[in-house]
Motif scaffolding. Structure first.
Motif, PDB file in Angstrom:
ATOM      1  N   SER A  15       0.959  -1.372   0.062  1.00  0.00           N
ATOM      2  CA  SER A  15      -0.152  -0.012  -0.030  1.00  0.00           C
ATOM      3  C   SER A  15       0.816   1.085  -0.040  1.00  0.00           C
ATOM      4  O   SER A  15       0.607   2.325  -0.752  1.00  0.00           O
ATOM      5  N   PHE A  16       1.994   1.140   0.737  1.00  0.00           N
ATOM      6  CA  PHE A  16       2.649   2.444   0.845  1.00  0.00           C
ATOM      7  C   PHE A  16       3.586   2.658  -0.688  1.00  0.00           C
ATOM      8  O   PHE A  16       3.405   4.172  -0.994  1.00  0.00           O
ATOM      9  N   LEU A  17       3.777   1.840  -1.502  1.00  0.00           N
ATOM     10  CA  LEU A  17       4.030   2.093  -2.737  1.00  0.00           C
ATOM     11  C   LEU A  17       2.970   2.689  -3.575  1.00  0.00           C
ATOM     12  O   LEU A  17       3.064   3.638  -4.477  1.00  0.00           O
ATOM     13  N   TYR A  18       1.754   2.041  -3.638  1.00  0.00           N
ATOM     14  CA  TYR A  18       0.610   2.195  -4.454  1.00  0.00           C
ATOM     15  C   TYR A  18      -0.146   3.847  -3.998  1.00  0.00           C
ATOM     16  O   TYR A  18      -0.459   4.658  -4.742  1.00  0.00           O
ATOM     17  N   PHE A  19       0.304   3.967  -2.691  1.00  0.00           N
ATOM     18  CA  PHE A  19      -0.362   5.443  -2.410  1.00  0.00           C
ATOM     19  C   PHE A  19       0.555   6.472  -2.120  1.00  0.00           C
ATOM     20  O   PHE A  19       0.004   7.591  -1.958  1.00  0.00           O
ATOM     21  N   THR A  20       1.614   6.370  -2.190  1.00  0.00           N
ATOM     22  CA  THR A  20       2.866   7.271  -2.005  1.00  0.00           C
ATOM     23  C   THR A  20       3.953   7.349  -3.209  1.00  0.00           C
ATOM     24  O   THR A  20       4.027   8.440  -3.676  1.00  0.00           O
ATOM     25  N   VAL A  21       4.556   6.252  -3.288  1.00  0.00           N
ATOM     26  CA  VAL A  21       5.895   6.149  -3.906  1.00  0.00           C
ATOM     27  C   VAL A  21       5.181   6.531  -5.837  1.00  0.00           C
ATOM     28  O   VAL A  21       5.753   7.210  -6.272  1.00  0.00           O
ATOM     29  N   PHE A  22       4.432   5.640  -5.927  1.00  0.00           N
ATOM     30  CA  PHE A  22       3.824   5.661  -7.283  1.00  0.00           C
ATOM     31  C   PHE A  22       3.226   6.691  -7.707  1.00  0.00           C
ATOM     32  O   PHE A  22       3.444   7.445  -8.711  1.00  0.00           O
ATOM     33  N   PRO A  23       2.284   7.486  -6.914  1.00  0.00           N
ATOM     34  CA  PRO A  23       1.791   8.674  -7.250  1.00  0.00           C
ATOM     35  C   PRO A  23       2.660   9.865  -7.311  1.00  0.00           C
ATOM     36  O   PRO A  23       2.727  10.699  -8.242  1.00  0.00           O
ATOM     37  N   VAL A  24       3.451  10.069  -6.249  1.00  0.00           N
ATOM     38  CA  VAL A  24       4.649  11.172  -6.436  1.00  0.00           C
ATOM     39  C   VAL A  24       5.423  10.891  -7.543  1.00  0.00           C
ATOM     40  O   VAL A  24       6.030  11.862  -8.161  1.00  0.00           O
ATOM     41  N   THR A  25       6.065   9.708  -7.968  1.00  0.00           N
ATOM     42  CA  THR A  25       6.956   9.433  -8.986  1.00  0.00           C
ATOM     43  C   THR A  25       6.125   9.567 -10.225  1.00  0.00           C
ATOM     44  O   THR A  25       6.710  10.301 -11.313  1.00  0.00           O
ATOM     45  N   TYR A  26       4.899   9.569 -10.359  1.00  0.00           N
ATOM     46  CA  TYR A  26       4.068   9.689 -11.557  1.00  0.00           C
ATOM     47  C   TYR A  26       3.825  11.162 -11.825  1.00  0.00           C
ATOM     48  O   TYR A  26       4.063  11.749 -12.819  1.00  0.00           O
ATOM     49  N   LEU A  27       3.549  11.732 -10.738  1.00  0.00           N
ATOM     50  CA  LEU A  27       3.074  13.417 -10.814  1.00  0.00           C
ATOM     51  C   LEU A  27       4.471  14.086 -11.242  1.00  0.00           C
ATOM     52  O   LEU A  27       4.527  14.952 -12.102  1.00  0.00           O
TER      53      LEU A  27
END
Length: 312
Positions: free
Chosen positions: A22-34
């Motif tokens: 969940s940490f990846l999907y809700f923090t790392v992934f969105p931040v990296t994408y934006l």
């Protein structure tokens, strides 16, 4: 075996090792994408708006690479984040095939663009008097179109070769997006020809591209060291990050596609997959802009222009 091809959807379940992602999907992934979208959009804006960056092929490729990176990361990350948020992990067979095709398409074009940019640096450094003759606008357009058309064939062959298989083991893919290795592990057909095709593709395409990049930079370093008037630091600062991105890109792809299924660790596969689908697009701005004086000056000019126009 009669029901082997009746699977209508796949389930993207993430890791099978009990890890909470969940940490990846809700923090790392969105931040990296934006961050990737904003960074690459800035490069497209700067290389389009600033007239000083219209001539060299490097910036033509850089603009195209930035557009490609925004598309590349948009194929996998948003869908993974939405699926994790809604707990909707299913994807249709057609949707899975489309995702695999687009990922392979973008990965192949990315590799070719990185190779073309290395060749551009070689011509600019070793043959500066012939640069405008060799790297003319027609050549830029032809190389771009050739890259796009050839990758359509490449992605189509690998996607078709994957979905000709029968899937009877399970429909649960432990990955955050549809990829070829995950589906090969689910197949009850003989996947030897698939693995051979993947190996040949990596050796021929990845190996040749990497060899061209390395040889280009060997000639660049040799030329720079022969002529002290050419700043060696500038050449090293430009070439080193480029080689770093190519190494990460090729290394992670090779690790995912050529690891034996029996010893494959799903969490490690996900991390390696994230490296080749997310890291190169995210590092595009940091490597080719912050390390490049002309791009930094163009960003500064545009920002000053916007500030002055806002004050008026």
């Amino acid at each position: 075996m009669a029901n082997a091809t009746m699977i209508m959807e796949f389930l993207l379940l993430g890791s099978s090792d009990g890890w909470n992602l969940s940490f990846l999907y809700f923090t790392v992934f969105p931040v990296t994408y934006l961050g990737t979208l904003l960074e690459n959009l800035l490069i497209v804006t700067v290389t389009t708006a600033d007239q000083n960056l219209h001539t060299p092929m490097l910036y033509f490729c850089l603009r195209n690479l930035s557009i490609l990176n925004m598309c590349y990361i948009s194929i996998t990350v948003p869908n993974a984040c939405v699926n994790s948020l809604t707990w909707q992990r299913s994807i249709s067979v057609a949707g899975c095939a489309t995702q695999i095709f687009l990922v392979l398409f973008c990965a192949y074009v990315e590799m070719l663009f990185l190779t073309i940019m290395a060749w551009d640096c070689y011509v600019a450094t070793c043959q500066p008097l012939q640069y405008l003759l060799i790297m003319n606008p027609q050549f830029c357009v032809c190389m771009t179109l050739a890259s796009l058309l050839s990758c359509l064939l490449y992605a189509g062959v690998h996607t078709g070769n994957t979905f000709r298989l029968s899937f009877c083991q399970s429909n649960m893919a432990h990955q955050f997006f549809c990829d070829v290795p995950s589906l090969l592990r689910l197949s009850c057909s003989d996947t030897t020809s698939n693995m051979v095709l993947i190996l040949v593709s990596i050796i021929i395409i990845g190996g040749n591209c990497f060899a061209i990049i390395i040889m280009s930079y060997i000639h660049i370093f040799s030329a720079v060291l022969k002529f002290p008037t050419r700043a060696p630091g500038k050449a090293f600062s430009t070439c080193t990050p480029h080689i770093l991105v190519v190494s990460i890109f090729l290394g992670s792809i090779t690790g995912v596609f050529l690891r034996p299924s029996a010893t494959s660790d799903t969490l490690q596969d996900m991390i390696l997959s994230a490296f080749y689908t997310m890291v190169p697009p995210f590092l595009n701005y940091l490597i080719y802009s912050l390390w490049n004086k002309q791009v930094k000056e163009a960003v500064r000019r545009i920002m000053q222009r916007q500030l002055f126009s806002g004050k008026r």
